[in-house]
Write a protein that holds these residues in place. Structure first.
Motif, PDB file in Angstrom:
ATOM      1  N   GLY A  15      38.098  44.530  35.371  1.00 14.58           N
ATOM      2  CA  GLY A  15      39.119  44.033  35.757  1.00 14.58           C
ATOM      3  C   GLY A  15      40.385  44.963  35.446  1.00 14.58           C
ATOM      4  O   GLY A  15      40.133  46.235  34.815  1.00 14.58           O
ATOM      5  N   GLY A  16      41.709  44.602  35.850  1.00  8.87           N
ATOM      6  CA  GLY A  16      42.846  45.490  35.684  1.00  8.87           C
ATOM      7  C   GLY A  16      43.438  45.630  34.236  1.00  8.87           C
ATOM      8  O   GLY A  16      44.164  46.463  33.697  1.00  8.87           O
ATOM      9  N   ALA A  17      43.065  44.543  33.234  1.00  9.08           N
ATOM     10  CA  ALA A  17      43.706  44.441  32.271  1.00  9.08           C
ATOM     11  C   ALA A  17      42.979  45.372  31.001  1.00  9.08           C
ATOM     12  O   ALA A  17      43.618  45.423  30.020  1.00  9.08           O
ATOM     13  CB  ALA A  17      43.423  43.059  31.711  1.00  9.08           C
ATOM     14  N   ASP A  22      37.631  39.839  31.606  1.00 10.66           N
ATOM     15  CA  ASP A  22      38.695  40.150  32.536  1.00 10.66           C
ATOM     16  C   ASP A  22      39.679  39.229  32.308  1.00 10.66           C
ATOM     17  O   ASP A  22      39.376  37.921  32.512  1.00 10.66           O
ATOM     18  CB  ASP A  22      38.145  39.933  33.701  1.00 10.66           C
ATOM     19  CG  ASP A  22      38.995  40.105  34.892  1.00 10.66           C
ATOM     20  OD1 ASP A  22      40.081  40.572  34.518  1.00 10.66           O
ATOM     21  OD2 ASP A  22      38.810  40.166  35.992  1.00 10.66           O
ATOM     22  N   SER A  24      42.404  39.276  34.062  1.00 13.28           N
ATOM     23  CA  SER A  24      43.342  39.390  35.189  1.00 13.28           C
ATOM     24  C   SER A  24      43.296  38.127  36.163  1.00 13.28           C
ATOM     25  O   SER A  24      43.755  38.048  37.081  1.00 13.28           O
ATOM     26  CB  SER A  24      42.911  40.691  35.872  1.00 13.28           C
ATOM     27  OG  SER A  24      41.582  40.611  36.290  1.00 13.28           O
ATOM     28  N   LYS A  27      42.234  38.682  40.000  1.00 10.81           N
ATOM     29  CA  LYS A  27      42.961  39.530  40.500  1.00 10.81           C
ATOM     30  C   LYS A  27      42.127  40.740  40.774  1.00 10.81           C
ATOM     31  O   LYS A  27      41.521  41.256  39.972  1.00 10.81           O
ATOM     32  CB  LYS A  27      44.214  39.696  39.942  1.00 10.81           C
ATOM     33  CG  LYS A  27      45.332  38.857  39.671  1.00 10.81           C
ATOM     34  CD  LYS A  27      46.435  39.336  39.099  1.00 10.81           C
ATOM     35  CE  LYS A  27      47.403  38.068  38.994  1.00 10.81           C
ATOM     36  NZ  LYS A  27      46.902  37.074  37.994  1.00 10.81           N
ATOM     37  N   ARG A  30      42.957  47.302  39.739  1.00  8.17           N
ATOM     38  CA  ARG A  30      43.518  48.485  40.423  1.00  8.17           C
ATOM     39  C   ARG A  30      42.732  49.836  40.265  1.00  8.17           C
ATOM     40  O   ARG A  30      42.107  49.925  39.268  1.00  8.17           O
ATOM     41  CB  ARG A  30      45.046  48.422  39.636  1.00  8.17           C
ATOM     42  CG  ARG A  30      45.707  47.092  39.720  1.00  8.17           C
ATOM     43  CD  ARG A  30      46.554  47.243  40.953  1.00  8.17           C
ATOM     44  NE  ARG A  30      47.083  45.829  40.997  1.00  8.17           N
ATOM     45  CZ  ARG A  30      48.223  45.467  41.609  1.00  8.17           C
ATOM     46  NH1 ARG A  30      48.886  46.740  42.102  1.00  8.17           N
ATOM     47  NH2 ARG A  30      48.926  44.371  41.719  1.00  8.17           N
ATOM     48  N   THR A 258      49.335  43.011  34.365  1.00  9.24           N
ATOM     49  CA  THR A 258      48.799  41.539  34.715  1.00  9.24           C
ATOM     50  C   THR A 258      49.436  40.291  34.420  1.00  9.24           C
ATOM     51  O   THR A 258      49.521  39.317  34.912  1.00  9.24           O
ATOM     52  CB  THR A 258      47.477  41.710  33.943  1.00  9.24           C
ATOM     53  OG1 THR A 258      46.589  42.718  34.519  1.00  9.24           O
ATOM     54  CG2 THR A 258      46.561  40.147  34.250  1.00  9.24           C
ATOM     55  N   GLU A 261      52.714  39.787  35.963  1.00  4.39           N
ATOM     56  CA  GLU A 261      52.431  39.245  37.617  1.00  4.39           C
ATOM     57  C   GLU A 261      52.361  37.655  37.284  1.00  4.39           C
ATOM     58  O   GLU A 261      52.780  36.745  38.032  1.00  4.39           O
ATOM     59  CB  GLU A 261      51.014  39.685  38.121  1.00  4.39           C
ATOM     60  CG  GLU A 261      51.160  41.247  38.738  1.00  4.39           C
ATOM     61  CD  GLU A 261      50.022  41.452  39.541  1.00  4.39           C
ATOM     62  OE1 GLU A 261      48.945  41.073  39.089  1.00  4.39           O
ATOM     63  OE2 GLU A 261      50.262  42.506  40.121  1.00  4.39           O
ATOM     64  N   ASP A 262      51.627  37.166  36.164  1.00  3.80           N
ATOM     65  CA  ASP A 262      51.356  35.933  35.921  1.00  3.80           C
ATOM     66  C   ASP A 262      52.635  35.012  35.565  1.00  3.80           C
ATOM     67  O   ASP A 262      53.050  34.091  35.846  1.00  3.80           O
ATOM     68  CB  ASP A 262      50.500  35.904  34.594  1.00  3.80           C
ATOM     69  CG  ASP A 262      48.973  35.595  34.985  1.00  3.80           C
ATOM     70  OD1 ASP A 262      48.688  35.968  35.962  1.00  3.80           O
ATOM     71  OD2 ASP A 262      48.422  34.739  34.154  1.00  3.80           O
ATOM     72  N   TRP A 273      51.862  48.766  36.892  1.00  2.03           N
ATOM     73  CA  TRP A 273      50.635  49.168  37.585  1.00  2.03           C
ATOM     74  C   TRP A 273      50.583  50.759  37.910  1.00  2.03           C
ATOM     75  O   TRP A 273      49.698  51.283  37.865  1.00  2.03           O
ATOM     76  CB  TRP A 273      50.588  48.525  38.777  1.00  2.03           C
ATOM     77  CG  TRP A 273      49.918  46.957  38.651  1.00  2.03           C
ATOM     78  CD1 TRP A 273      50.514  45.707  39.039  1.00  2.03           C
ATOM     79  CD2 TRP A 273      48.656  46.603  38.174  1.00  2.03           C
ATOM     80  NE1 TRP A 273      49.699  44.855  38.654  1.00  2.03           N
ATOM     81  CE2 TRP A 273      48.577  45.142  38.134  1.00  2.03           C
ATOM     82  CE3 TRP A 273      47.640  47.424  37.305  1.00  2.03           C
ATOM     83  CZ2 TRP A 273      47.508  44.667  37.675  1.00  2.03           C
ATOM     84  CZ3 TRP A 273      46.641  46.713  36.819  1.00  2.03           C
ATOM     85  CH2 TRP A 273      46.567  45.134  36.873  1.00  2.03           C
TER      86      TRP A 273
END
Length: 315
Positions: A15-17, A22, A24, A27, A30, A258, A261-262, A273
């Motif tokens: 994931g992105g985190a 994960d 994220s 999501k 990225r 991340t 976004e939340d 990002w």
């Protein structure tokens, strides 16, 4: 890892985190992201309580198997190792830990560990089988138990990963895998225990890369508790500096994005990002050098622009 044990499996990323688990929340990823003292029962004038059945029954469970060797499966077929793989394929520092073993056993353990490192990303199940083989042969060697924990984590067996990490920590006295322990508690659905564990060691006593990984794992636990505000605070550490890029910067920036976004702060999230992508592109995974990042007219609420300060959270 914080030393030169480069041939050990690294913690899987998802994931992105950037943490092992994960955080994220589904999501799309990225681009660019990729000892406590042992208490023993002694009787008969200070001699070990060997053969003393009543003493054995009074021993804490942890002391009946202090190195956790029973946690390794008793029946296991060793996976094949290509003849081209030798002990020399394992990092020298890791090989040094095997010196207490017989030469023949050390050779086989090293080859299994080298295979686990080679396979962890593409075939974690097979890597795990190699790690089990190594641990069966070297149950009291830290690197063997650490590798077994990492591969268990990679296949989602968080209970085994946590058990093996505790054993690794007891054998070596190291806290360098504390972030994975926190993530394993998360994987078992216990964010409260994850946070308690993460606070059990002074953050400043950890190497900087481990501090960053721990912050990401703690942030994920806060998200598990549906508390994104606290999750954001966990990440607001001195290393959250957009003006420089280290090997861990992309993961930290992505984790911060991340959580933003939340919180519905999409514009700020997009900027972090972007910073994560820049940091990932700037750093060679095999290069420990730092890269200065120059940003023009980029300012985020709560953060000064790069010509006003270091780009760290304001007080």
């Amino acid at each position: 890892m914080t030393d030169s044990r480069d041939d050990r499996p690294s913690r899987p990323r998802s994931g992105g985190a950037g943490s092992g688990r994960d955080n994220s929340r589904g999501k799309p990823p990225r681009s660019g992201q990729g000892r406590p003292e042992e208490k023993r029962l002694w009787t008969k004038g200070g001699a070990p309580a060997r053969g003393d059945r009543s003493a054995r029954e009074r021993e804490p469970e942890i002391d009946r198997d202090p190195f956790g060797t029973k946690s390794v499966r008793p029946r296991h077929d060793d996976p094949e190792i290509p003849e081209s793989v030798t002990a020399a394929d394992l990092d020298r520092v890791a090989r040094n830990e095997l010196k207490t073993l017989s030469k023949e056993n050390a050779e086989e353990v090293a080859r299994h560990l080298a295979m686990a490192a080679r396979l962890i990303d593409d075939d974690p199940e097979l890597a795990h089988r190699h790690a089990i083989s190594a641990s069966r042969r070297a149950g009291r060697i830290g690197v063997a138990r650490e590798t077994l924990a990492i591969t268990a984590y990679a296949i989602g067996d968080y209970a085994l990963a946590l058990r093996e990490l505790r054993t690794y920590r007891r054998i070596t006295g190291r806290d360098d895998q504390l972030p994975m322990m926190v993530d394993s508690e998360r994987g078992l659905g216990r964010p409260d225990r994850a946070l308690e564990l993460g606070r059990s060691v002074p953050r400043v006593s950890l190497p900087v890369p481990v501090q960053v990984e721990l912050a990401i794992a703690m942030s994920g636990a806060r998200l598990d508790q549906e508390n994104p505000e606290a999750a954001l605070q966990e990440l607001e550490i001195p290393q959250l500096d957009p003006t420089t890029a280290y090997s861990w910067s992309a993961s930290l920036f992505a984790a911060y994005a991340t959580v933003l976004e939340d919180l519905g702060r999409q514009a700020e999230a997009d900027q972090w990002w972007k910073r994560a992508d820049i940091a990932a592109e700037a750093i060679d995974p095999d290069d420990d050098d730092t890269i200065e990042v120059i940003e023009e007219e980029l300012s985020v609420e709560g953060f000064p622009s790069t010509d006003e300060g270091e780009g760290r959270p304001s007080a």
